[in-house]
Enzyme design. Structure first.
Site, PDB file in Angstrom:
ATOM      1  N   GLU A 148       4.053  -3.327  -8.467  1.00  0.00           N
ATOM      2  CA  GLU A 148       4.212  -4.735  -8.809  1.00  0.00           C
ATOM      3  C   GLU A 148       3.474  -5.629  -7.799  1.00  0.00           C
ATOM      4  OE1 GLU A 148       8.264  -5.038 -11.351  1.00  0.00           O
ATOM      5  OE2 GLU A 148       8.541  -5.058  -9.199  1.00  0.00           O
ATOM      6  N   CYS A 157       0.930 -11.590  -3.244  1.00  0.00           N
ATOM      7  CA  CYS A 157       1.609 -10.567  -2.451  1.00  0.00           C
ATOM      8  C   CYS A 157       1.293  -9.224  -3.112  1.00  0.00           C
ATOM      9  CB  CYS A 157       3.113 -10.848  -2.460  1.00  0.00           C
ATOM     10  SG  CYS A 157       4.094  -9.559  -1.677  1.00  0.00           S
ATOM     11  N   CYS A 173       8.347   3.519  -1.562  1.00  0.00           N
ATOM     12  CA  CYS A 173       8.314   3.400  -0.102  1.00  0.00           C
ATOM     13  C   CYS A 173       9.218   4.470   0.487  1.00  0.00           C
ATOM     14  CB  CYS A 173       8.801   2.013   0.332  1.00  0.00           C
ATOM     15  SG  CYS A 173       8.768   1.794   2.122  1.00  0.00           S
ATOM     16  N   CYS A 215      14.913   0.810   3.127  1.00  0.00           N
ATOM     17  CA  CYS A 215      15.774  -0.278   3.630  1.00  0.00           C
ATOM     18  C   CYS A 215      16.849  -0.567   2.572  1.00  0.00           C
ATOM     19  CB  CYS A 215      14.949  -1.524   3.902  1.00  0.00           C
ATOM     20  SG  CYS A 215      13.606  -1.246   5.077  1.00  0.00           S
ATOM     21  N   CYS A 268      16.448  -3.352  -0.133  1.00  0.00           N
ATOM     22  CA  CYS A 268      15.143  -3.440  -0.808  1.00  0.00           C
ATOM     23  C   CYS A 268      15.053  -2.480  -1.980  1.00  0.00           C
ATOM     24  CB  CYS A 268      14.041  -3.141   0.205  1.00  0.00           C
ATOM     25  SG  CYS A 268      12.409  -3.089  -0.534  1.00  0.00           S
ATOM     26  N   GLY A 283       5.990  -0.910  -0.403  1.00  0.00           N
ATOM     27  CA  GLY A 283       5.403   0.008   0.565  1.00  0.00           C
ATOM     28  C   GLY A 283       5.271  -0.567   1.960  1.00  0.00           C
ATOM     29  N   GLU A 284       4.983   0.320   2.906  1.00  0.00           N
ATOM     30  CA  GLU A 284       4.756  -0.054   4.301  1.00  0.00           C
ATOM     31  C   GLU A 284       3.241   0.027   4.539  1.00  0.00           C
ATOM     32  OE1 GLU A 284       6.268  -1.036   7.337  1.00  0.00           O
ATOM     33  OE2 GLU A 284       4.201  -0.802   8.017  1.00  0.00           O
ATOM     34  N   SER A 300       2.607  -7.097   6.542  1.00  0.00           N
ATOM     35  CA  SER A 300       4.018  -7.063   6.909  1.00  0.00           C
ATOM     36  C   SER A 300       4.405  -5.625   7.260  1.00  0.00           C
ATOM     37  CB  SER A 300       4.830  -7.542   5.703  1.00  0.00           C
ATOM     38  OG  SER A 300       6.187  -7.255   5.898  1.00  0.00           O
ATOM     39  N   LEU A 338      12.317  -7.948  10.897  1.00  0.00           N
ATOM     40  CA  LEU A 338      13.242  -7.523  11.955  1.00  0.00           C
ATOM     41  C   LEU A 338      14.657  -7.366  11.398  1.00  0.00           C
ATOM     42  CD1 LEU A 338      13.116  -6.967  15.038  1.00  0.00           C
ATOM     43  CD2 LEU A 338      13.988  -9.277  15.364  1.00  0.00           C
ATOM     44  N   HIS A 339      15.213  -8.426  10.892  1.00  0.00           N
ATOM     45  CA  HIS A 339      16.477  -8.435  10.150  1.00  0.00           C
ATOM     46  C   HIS A 339      17.729  -8.078  10.947  1.00  0.00           C
ATOM     47  CE1 HIS A 339      13.772  -9.112   6.937  1.00  0.00           C
ATOM     48  NE2 HIS A 339      13.508  -7.865   6.650  1.00  0.00           N
ATOM     49  N   ASN A 358      18.480 -12.018  -0.951  1.00  0.00           N
ATOM     50  CA  ASN A 358      18.408 -12.017  -2.417  1.00  0.00           C
ATOM     51  C   ASN A 358      19.347 -10.981  -2.998  1.00  0.00           C
ATOM     52  OD1 ASN A 358      16.187 -13.804  -2.424  1.00  0.00           O
ATOM     53  ND2 ASN A 358      14.920 -12.092  -1.773  1.00  0.00           N
ATOM     54  N   CYS A 386      11.335 -11.379  -2.127  1.00  0.00           N
ATOM     55  CA  CYS A 386      11.310 -10.318  -1.124  1.00  0.00           C
ATOM     56  C   CYS A 386      12.392  -9.288  -1.407  1.00  0.00           C
ATOM     57  CB  CYS A 386      11.552 -10.905   0.261  1.00  0.00           C
ATOM     58  SG  CYS A 386      10.239 -11.988   0.765  1.00  0.00           S
TER      59      CYS A 386
HETATM   60  S1  SF4 Z   1      11.509  -3.527   2.986  1.00  0.00           S
HETATM   61 FE1  SF4 Z   1       9.438  -2.687   3.115  1.00  0.00          FE
HETATM   62  S2  SF4 Z   1       9.702  -0.866   4.427  1.00  0.00           S
HETATM   63 FE2  SF4 Z   1      11.758  -1.411   3.697  1.00  0.00          FE
HETATM   64  S3  SF4 Z   1      12.046  -0.161   1.833  1.00  0.00           S
HETATM   65 FE3  SF4 Z   1      11.235  -2.179   1.203  1.00  0.00          FE
HETATM   66  S4  SF4 Z   1       9.015  -1.867   1.064  1.00  0.00           S
HETATM   67 FE4  SF4 Z   1       9.843  -0.175   2.298  1.00  0.00          FE
END
Ligand code: SF4
Length: 353
Positions: free
Chosen positions: A98, A111, A118, A122, A125, A166-167, A198, A222-223, A297, A340
């Protein structure tokens, strides 16, 4: 350089200089490579055959060695609230990613995703919920931005953020090449401060970026300000704890003077206390970083909620009183699940929106 199953080279994975070298090796005049680059980035050519000022025989010869990544839009959702557009793309192997396009007055930000799924999982996410399927190629990253560039509703594309699925730093080669294409004057010609990567805190990737000359901004998600909370929210923290990630960021700041942004998603009763704001201020000042505060969110299970507005404002005030540049970021595209943490792979997550 990305190759498809027939071992052809992807023109969207190549810088103009590499296209020139390839043409020169074939004994072609320099203007031919300029024509090809123009077709890719000025005319959005999606096949060699579309390059009609190249002789047909030359197009056929080039097509034996080269291809152009052509991702397909499967589904487009447009936010009724803010015109944010979420596009589900199908890749050549049937996998999906996406992309989110955010139009502003007269210009837009896109974006883009860098991986299918990923690996880092997290808990807030959706992208990580099904694990990692594969890395995207440079061409697949670049083509998301080409779609945005030619979107009729978007206006001029002025910013690209690599913050989708993804990272990015775990797919370093493809990501770095895409960034170079984004800023190349004959491709997207974006300013050097207009592209942001990011990271969830992938320390080896941050260190690599610190040693690279890639002209890009970095945003650290960071969170949390302590290892216990952060490891609970972001399992990557168990492998690369806060100290290591922040050291890598300091190295980046020292080597590159790259502006750093800290992204901090505020979750009610999880990471939104004033002592945590004070700790975040200390971290930010040590990195000379600005802070974007993001309201949590609703994702997947809806386990986390946004704090009340007044608590968010108090959190921001604590940062500002300590001398930190801190902003509350608008969440865009919430009604199309384009905000996000809401992006996902329709093939990996059963309840895809
Ligand atoms: S926030 Fe980023 S690193 Fe974490 S699961 Fe989602 S896509 Fe992966």
């Amino acid at each position: 350089m990305a190759q498809n199953s027939a071992k052809k080279l992807d023109l969207l994975g190549m810088l103009p200089e590499e296209i020139s070298e390839l043409m020169a090796r074939r004994g072609l005049e320099a203007y031919r490579s300029a024509q090809v680059t123009e077709w890719l980035y000025q005319h959005n050519a999606r096949s060699l055959d579309a390059m009609t000022n190249l002789p047909k025989r030359l197009r056929d010869e080039l097509a034996e060695e080269l291809f152009i990544t052509d991702i397909r839009a499967l589904k487009v959702q447009v936010s009724q609230r803010d015109r944010t557009k979420k596009i589900l793309f199908e890749l050549s192997d049937g996998m999906t990613v996406e992309t989110v396009l955010m139009p502003e007055a007269g210009h837009s930000t896109v974006c883009v995703s860098t991986q299918v799924g990923c690996a880092f999982g997290c808990v807030f996410c959706a992208s990580g919920a099904g694990g990692l399927a594969r890395n995207l190629s440079t061409g697949e990253i670049v083509d998301q931005a080409r779609w945005a560039q030619y979107d009729p509703d978007a206006g001029r594309l002025t910013n690209i953020v690599l913050m989708g699925m993804g990272e990015p730093l775990a797919n370093y080669e493809a990501t770095a090449k895409a960034v170079r294409i984004f800023i190349h004057e004959r491709c997207f010609a974006l300013g050097k401060r207009r592209v942001t990567i990011s990271t969830a805190g992938y320390a080896p990737g941050i260190r690599r970026l610190a040693d690279d000359d890639l002209p890009v901004r970095l945003a650290l998600s960071l969170h949390a300000t302590d290892n216990k909370t952060r490891s609970r929210l972001m399992p990557i923290n168990r492998k690369y704890p806060l100290e290591e990630t922040l050291d890598a960021c300091r190295l980046l700041a020292r080597n590159r003077r790259t502006p750093l942004t800290i992204e901090y998603m505020l979750m009610r009763d999880v990471n939104d206390s004033l002592p945590e704001a004070a700790k975040l201020a200390k971290i930010s000042l040590s990195l000379d970083a600005k802070v974007n505060l993001i309201e949590c969110n609703p994702v997947l299970s809806g386990r986390f909620a946004a704090p009340p507005r007044e608590r968010i404002l108090r959190f921001q005030a604590t940062l500002r009183n300590a001398g930190v540049l801190a902003f509350i970021r608008r969440s865009r595209g919430l009604d199309v699940e384009g905000a996000c943490g809401q992006l996902r792979n329709a093939g990996l997550v059963a309840d895809s929106g």
